[in-house]
Design an enzyme around this catalytic site. Structure first.
Site, PDB file in Angstrom:
ATOM      1  N   GLY D 194       0.797  -1.230   0.000  1.00 56.27           N
ATOM      2  CA  GLY D 194       0.000   0.000   0.000  1.00 56.27           C
ATOM      3  C   GLY D 194       0.821   1.267   0.000  1.00 56.27           C
ATOM      4  N   LEU D 220      -4.378  -5.636  -4.669  1.00 54.44           N
ATOM      5  CA  LEU D 220      -3.343  -4.595  -4.579  1.00 54.44           C
ATOM      6  C   LEU D 220      -1.983  -5.133  -4.096  1.00 54.44           C
ATOM      7  CD1 LEU D 220      -2.790  -1.516  -4.848  1.00 54.44           C
ATOM      8  CD2 LEU D 220      -3.262  -1.353  -2.409  1.00 54.44           C
ATOM      9  N   ASP D 221      -0.948  -4.895  -4.896  1.00 51.56           N
ATOM     10  CA  ASP D 221       0.428  -5.271  -4.550  1.00 51.56           C
ATOM     11  C   ASP D 221       0.576  -6.762  -4.253  1.00 51.56           C
ATOM     12  OD1 ASP D 221       1.170  -2.612  -4.803  1.00 51.56           O
ATOM     13  OD2 ASP D 221       0.862  -2.183  -2.681  1.00 51.56           O
ATOM     14  N   ALA D 222      -0.317  -7.571  -4.816  1.00 57.78           N
ATOM     15  CA  ALA D 222      -0.286  -9.003  -4.506  1.00 57.78           C
ATOM     16  C   ALA D 222      -0.116  -9.879  -5.745  1.00 57.78           C
ATOM     17  CB  ALA D 222      -1.557  -9.390  -3.755  1.00 57.78           C
TER      18      ALA D 222
END
Lengths: 277, 277, 277, 277
Positions: D194, D220-222
């Site tokens: 994040g 998100l960001d995964a």
């Protein structure tokens, strides 16, 4: 020592030492500007220092501590520290530490190795070190930890190293050794807190694995970080490969942290560490 | 500054600054015990400093320099340095430097890019920087270098960065910029001195390749080392792969060195550098 | 195995294995395009393989070796290798190796530790391993080495690890163990060949120190490199600091090389290594 | 390609290529034993290959794909890929990418740079690349993204690089470019997911900061991690220092990932990547 940052503080302290006949062997300082805190570590030779060893603290308090709101810790290098090692079933960190101790790399004594399993007794025996097993279960934890603490007190243990000790210490136990229990966690914290970090790393598909040594606080894997390092992995590495590659990381990262602690080069503040070189 | 190591020298200097109203912003020091030399770097705020800027040097000389056999250099951060870049045909270091300059990362001006080839003129044009080609041959080297030096003087250039400049500078040229010419050599010096280090690395079968930034002295690739780094290679890497992997190393290692130079954080002594953090 | 690079060679070999009932567990290959050489390493399960173990070599020779000018080595993983360790006075590499052996990390036996000094006998005793001292002098070197070789033969030693053994082996000795003696040199070769590399590194003012494990050849510190690594140092590090930081490098780099050798993942050619992952 | 792991699969495929006159230039394979999946990447020369280019896919389907439950992707290196770059206000990643493109390091075309801010237009202009600003707000996001996608289609963009683009893409947008959007996140994921990861890293007191390039998924960001690297920091580093040190990491890590993507050396499976060397 640390204190609110203020002009001239280095001059004041170094002056106190040199004017009174001390020869400064080491000085490192750091100003945390964000929080306005000044940190310093000074070592000086007591030969020729005109204030007697046992009165230094008294003088320092009177002259400086209150005036500059200064928190400090005074240690004499002649005073050898005593380290207890806690282990479970893995030997790599334990061997790495003991090999350094017997080679004389560290100025430290190891009066006891404590475990929840009998497995590492043979290693303790190789090095002629007392080995005590405390079989901790959910039900007996309180008494067992009390017994451990009694033994540590009896043996004048200064600090504890958890060399892959797979048991969570109680808050009560930890509170008796504030910033004096060093753990090695097998991930680059704060990633993969808790159990089975190599499995979690494998599942996430990371390209680096890490290890983190930190002081133990009551918050799991969340204490002040002392040292971290990583090693590169690829898609070819299985979980077993991660465990294997991780072992070298863990032992080196833990030993670096223990060494800094023995050299009293770590200051803690706000759940972080200042590690002097 | 550096001087023979002596008790109380830090106290003396910090006292001079604070007593006269200066606020110390940065202090780092280092004692080379083997040679008995003390090094220090201090930054202080001139606001409220009671000695006028132009007289600091005079006062410092009278009060301390002779007395403590102290060599020092006094610089004002308001004084922006001017950097010339020398290139040949490769763009990676040049782009890395110029991208930092235009992004405002460095407090520096680039009045000119000098080359022995026309190739990089297009890059200079992209950034609106003057580009001068000096076609150096065995026969015209002396005049060409004289012309280069005249231009550098005219443009008030303080220091020179050789961004993969493939031409050896004459001793005379170098002597005009002592420890003010920064080179990047594409090996972990002192391994693979001279031409074609990647070929030599490949032939030797090393498992790491490196890059070294250093001040240029009249001894080829033997000046004080500022920064080095390496990257891992395997038997699978061809010479072309080494060249490719090396490019990222070269540009980062060179830029780190240039940045430290711009920040005046490098002291040189005995063909070595003290690089403050 | 290696052979001149030729179309279809992978298909030929993998076909030979699968058609005859072998299940491929591992395959890695590499083409050295510059020299036109093909390298491959294959592991397969002998369960269900229709060619008897002792005849595989014969069949392989007849069917492929001559036809494809193929050099190969056939090993059975059931055959445990025997490793001799040579040491002098330092314990860090020795402990690192023995800790891995007793933890069962490596599929290897250590029938003897050989030294030119008595110092490490206590370590050998901790691990219950035979320790033999050969006091080598200029005058008795030939006989001593002959005695060492006799002992190694008697103990069926397959390969030798020089764990900071500070004695140069004779060409004759080396010729009996071609690419079967692994040394650790405390520099990033080819920088700082020979004695006292940390002193040389200190004098040159490098910012990285390294360690290199390599097969011993008659050319001092010039054999095929197996593994290298480095650690960062600064101007603050004394020679003693380099020695200390170097120890961790040396032991890890040596152990990585020994592990690859035990796993038979190293091919040598043209004084270089192919190290499969 | 990938398929369930089965005996002889390498032989089958390499045979298909060599029997039909193809010369294998590159082969790398990997077996995920935990999940029983076989991955392979093969490159071969079409000169002399007897199956016409446009029919290879058809033949391969008929002969192998169904039989071996094989998923594959066939690409011709003559087909130059088209890359769009998304940026916000920072130039370091953008310059690093463009410098590689104009130097001819990558076989790629950049028809457009897209941004939510006008700041980087000057960089686009330096390189003569079209620059389009889409001022995205909460209210117009849907239309704006539709317009962006229309432009990307019109320009035949194959994949997207988010070069520190500070705007979260909608699931719908992402679904149009599955595993074809490469992002750089300024932490060693999964730590500090994040916003503001450097602030979080500073607050936690880590000793390493990292950067991670990954394919963007709706989580998100995964998404699947392509490449990660770290750099060492100390207690002395302020948040600004982290940002500064992080820039070099970010640009190198992103460029490594983009390069692997352009070379079609990344396979994705189970939210992880296989990155061939």
């Amino acid at each position: 020592m640390n204190c609110p940052d203020q002009p001239g503080i280095i001059a004041v302290i170094t002056d106190f030492i040199t004017v009174n006949g001390g020869n400064i062997m080491y000085l490192d300082q750091y100003v945390d500007k964000a929080n306005g805190i000044f940190y310093m570590r000074v070592e000086w030779d007591l030969d020729g220092f005109i204030i007697p060893k046992e009165k230094i603290s008294d003088y320092f308090n009177t002259l400086y501590a209150k005036r500059y709101e200064l928190m400090y810790s005074l240690k004499f290098s002649s005073q050898k520290q005593r380290m207890a090692i806690f282990v479970s079933k893995m030997s790599h960190c334990l061997y790495d530490i003991l090999a350094r101790v017997v080679a004389g790399e560290w100025d430290v004594e190891v009066p006891v190795i404590i475990s929840n399993h009998p497995d590492m007794e043979k290693v303790a025996r190789q090095f002629g070190i007392r080995y005590e097993v405390f079989h901790i279960t959910k039900d007996n934890k309180e008494q067992m930890e009390a017994a451990e603490m009694a033994l540590l007190r009896e043996l004048n243990v200064d600090f504890i190293v958890l060399a892959r000790y797979m048991q969570v210490l109680s808050s009560d136990f930890i509170s008796h050794y504030p910033h004096h229990i060093i753990n090695i966690h097998h991930s680059f914290l704060p990633a993969f807190v808790g159990a089975k970090p190599y499995h979690a790393a494998y599942d996430r598909g990371v390209k680096l694995i890490g290890a983190t040594s930190h002081y133990v606080t009551t918050d799991l894997d969340a204490g002040p970080i002392i040292e971290q390092d990583i090693t590169r992995i690829t898609h070819k590495d299985t979980i077993d490969d991660l465990v294997k590659k991780g072992r070298d990381l863990e032992k080196i990262v833990l030993s670096r942290a223990v060494e800094k602690h023995i050299q009293r080069k770590i200051l803690t503040y706000n759940n972080k560490t200042v590690v002097f070189s």
